[in-house]
Design a protein around this motif. Structure first.
Motif, short mmCIF file in Angstrom:
data_model
loop_
_atom_site.label_atom_id
_atom_site.label_comp_id
_atom_site.label_asym_id
_atom_site.label_seq_id
_atom_site.Cartn_x
_atom_site.Cartn_y
_atom_site.Cartn_z
N LYS A 69 6.99 -46.54 -2.17
CA LYS A 69 6.69 -45.53 -3.49
C LYS A 69 5.58 -44.67 -2.88
CE LYS A 69 8.79 -47.38 -6.62
NZ LYS A 69 10.01 -46.51 -7.43
N GLU A 70 5.19 -44.71 -1.69
CA GLU A 70 4.44 -43.91 -0.72
C GLU A 70 5.05 -42.61 -0.37
OE1 GLU A 70 3.02 -45.76 2.61
OE2 GLU A 70 1.54 -47.37 1.45
N THR A 71 6.30 -42.48 -0.45
CA THR A 71 7.12 -41.35 -0.08
C THR A 71 7.71 -40.68 -1.03
OG1 THR A 71 7.52 -42.50 1.96
CG2 THR A 71 8.79 -40.30 1.84
N ASP A 72 7.49 -39.45 -1.25
CA ASP A 72 7.79 -38.74 -2.54
C ASP A 72 9.24 -38.51 -2.35
OD1 ASP A 72 5.53 -38.26 -3.78
OD2 ASP A 72 5.11 -36.25 -2.79
N GLU A 148 11.64 -31.97 3.64
CA GLU A 148 12.19 -30.78 3.32
C GLU A 148 12.80 -31.17 1.77
OE1 GLU A 148 13.36 -28.84 7.52
OE2 GLU A 148 14.71 -29.73 6.24
N LEU A 149 13.65 -32.16 1.48
CA LEU A 149 14.07 -32.64 0.42
C LEU A 149 12.98 -32.69 -0.79
CD1 LEU A 149 16.57 -33.35 -1.19
CD2 LEU A 149 16.35 -35.72 -0.47
N THR A 150 11.78 -33.18 -0.32
CA THR A 150 10.72 -33.45 -1.24
C THR A 150 10.14 -32.20 -1.68
OG1 THR A 150 10.00 -35.50 -0.20
CG2 THR A 150 8.50 -34.22 -1.52
N VAL A 151 10.05 -31.18 -0.83
CA VAL A 151 9.33 -29.78 -1.11
C VAL A 151 10.41 -29.06 -1.86
CG1 VAL A 151 9.07 -27.64 0.07
CG2 VAL A 151 7.97 -29.58 1.01
N ALA A 152 11.82 -29.23 -1.69
CA ALA A 152 12.84 -28.68 -2.50
C ALA A 152 12.89 -29.10 -3.93
CB ALA A 152 14.33 -28.99 -1.96
N GLY A 153 12.69 -30.21 -4.23
CA GLY A 153 12.45 -31.08 -5.57
C GLY A 153 11.62 -30.45 -6.27
N ILE A 164 2.55 -27.11 -4.34
CA ILE A 164 3.21 -27.99 -3.57
C ILE A 164 2.20 -28.51 -2.50
CG2 ILE A 164 4.85 -28.49 -2.03
CD1 ILE A 164 6.53 -26.39 -3.74
N ALA A 165 1.64 -27.49 -1.87
CA ALA A 165 0.53 -27.89 -0.82
C ALA A 165 -0.55 -28.97 -1.23
CB ALA A 165 -0.06 -26.58 -0.30
N GLU A 166 -0.97 -28.51 -2.54
CA GLU A 166 -2.02 -29.44 -2.97
C GLU A 166 -1.39 -31.11 -3.20
OE1 GLU A 166 -3.47 -27.38 -6.29
OE2 GLU A 166 -4.78 -26.19 -5.20
N GLU A 167 -0.31 -30.99 -3.77
CA GLU A 167 0.39 -32.34 -4.07
C GLU A 167 0.75 -33.11 -2.95
OE1 GLU A 167 4.21 -34.00 -6.64
OE2 GLU A 167 3.10 -32.22 -7.20
N LEU A 168 1.17 -32.48 -1.67
CA LEU A 168 1.32 -33.18 -0.47
C LEU A 168 0.53 -33.21 0.69
CD1 LEU A 168 5.27 -31.87 -0.37
CD2 LEU A 168 4.37 -33.79 -1.60
N PHE A 169 -0.63 -32.50 0.41
CA PHE A 169 -1.85 -32.63 1.17
C PHE A 169 -1.37 -31.80 2.57
CE2 PHE A 169 -2.29 -36.34 -1.27
CZ PHE A 169 -3.37 -36.26 -1.92
N HIS A 170 -0.70 -30.78 2.24
CA HIS A 170 -0.39 -29.78 3.49
C HIS A 170 -1.47 -28.46 3.12
CE1 HIS A 170 2.04 -32.55 5.67
NE2 HIS A 170 2.81 -32.78 4.65
N THR A 171 -1.07 -27.62 4.21
CA THR A 171 -1.58 -26.14 4.04
C THR A 171 -0.45 -25.32 3.45
OG1 THR A 171 -0.85 -25.43 6.22
CG2 THR A 171 -3.12 -26.42 5.99
N ILE A 175 3.86 -25.43 4.09
CA ILE A 175 4.96 -25.22 2.96
C ILE A 175 5.65 -24.20 3.03
CG2 ILE A 175 5.20 -25.37 0.37
CD1 ILE A 175 4.23 -28.18 1.63
N GLY A 176 5.16 -22.98 3.26
CA GLY A 176 5.76 -21.68 3.40
C GLY A 176 6.85 -22.06 4.42
N ASN A 177 6.71 -22.31 5.53
CA ASN A 177 7.44 -22.51 6.67
C ASN A 177 8.58 -23.53 6.43
OD1 ASN A 177 5.92 -20.91 8.26
ND2 ASN A 177 4.93 -22.55 9.40
N ILE A 178 8.19 -24.60 5.56
CA ILE A 178 9.31 -25.55 5.13
C ILE A 178 10.12 -24.72 4.26
CG2 ILE A 178 9.70 -27.65 3.91
CD1 ILE A 178 7.34 -28.79 5.06
N ILE A 179 9.84 -24.14 3.14
CA ILE A 179 10.44 -23.25 2.50
C ILE A 179 11.61 -22.30 3.15
CG2 ILE A 179 10.31 -21.85 0.26
CD1 ILE A 179 8.02 -23.33 -0.75
#
Length: 201
Positions: A69-72, A148-153, A164-171, A175-179
């Motif tokens: 449950k800790e992993t989106d 990457e799958l989490t970000v895609a969702g 997305i950055a705020e939800e996953l606690f990243h810059t 997130i832009g690099n992942i996308i």
């Protein structure tokens, strides 16, 4: 296309029994410990459902549920406790942690198959509601990392890089690099094109 189930139990004989019951309709991964199961998930082999024993040495079923449950990336995987524990308190605890169902051992083959099918379909409905098409997701599991799958969702849900950055606690840059990587792997060029692809439109 066959569904995919991860069965987790320290009883090897029971694992083989589950595999025999499910193999006609599902691809089955077997794990004899919670630690082994988490390693399978970390490698990106995300199942349509998890059959999880509660009483195991090391990482037990409750602790594994908390880690999942800790992993989106795992949030829409239905988890079905399959256990010999009969105390109602155990069932209540499992449901409160987020289990989709609680099946007591020994179980009937038909009951297991029917309840498993129902929970998998419910998981697919939740993913559709969230925006990520279940069939597209199944294909993406082969080429995207769990992150990457989490970000895609979240992209499929229509969220911006900032959200997305705020939800996953990243810059936002991260997130832009992942996308950008997701674009490369999915063969899309624009955000709108990627979102349509992820939603199966």
């Amino acid at each position: 296309m066959k569904g995919h189930v991860l069965a987790v139990d320290d009883d090897i004989v029971l694992l083989k029994t589950i595999e025999m019951i499910l193999k006609e309709d599902y691809t089955v991964d077997l794990a004899s410990s919670g630690e082994m199961a988490m390693e399978i998930l970390r490698k990106g082999r995300l199942p349509d459902a998890i059959l999880l024993d509660v009483d195991m040495p090391g990482l037990d079923g409750y602790q594994m549920m908390e880690k999942i449950k800790e992993t989106d990336a795992y949030r829409y995987i239905p988890i079905i406790y399959l256990t010999a524990l009969t105390d109602t308190d155990h069932e209540v605890r499992g449901i409160r942690l987020g289990a989709a169902d609680y099946i007591r051992k020994p179980f009937e083959k038909e009951n297991l198959l029917a309840r498993l099918e129902g929970r998998i379909e419910n998981g697919k409905r939740l993913r559709r509601k969230a925006g990520l098409d279940p069939e597209v997701e199944k294909n993406l599991r082969k080429i995207l990392t769990p992150k990457e799958l989490t970000v895609a969702g979240l992209v499929a849900e229509g969220k911006s890089n900032k959200e997305i950055a705020e939800e996953l606690f990243h810059t936002e840059r991260y997130i832009g690099n992942i996308i950008s990587v997701i674009h490369q792997k999915a063969g899309t060029a624009t955000r709108a094109e990627l979102r349509r692809y992820l939603r199966g439109e």
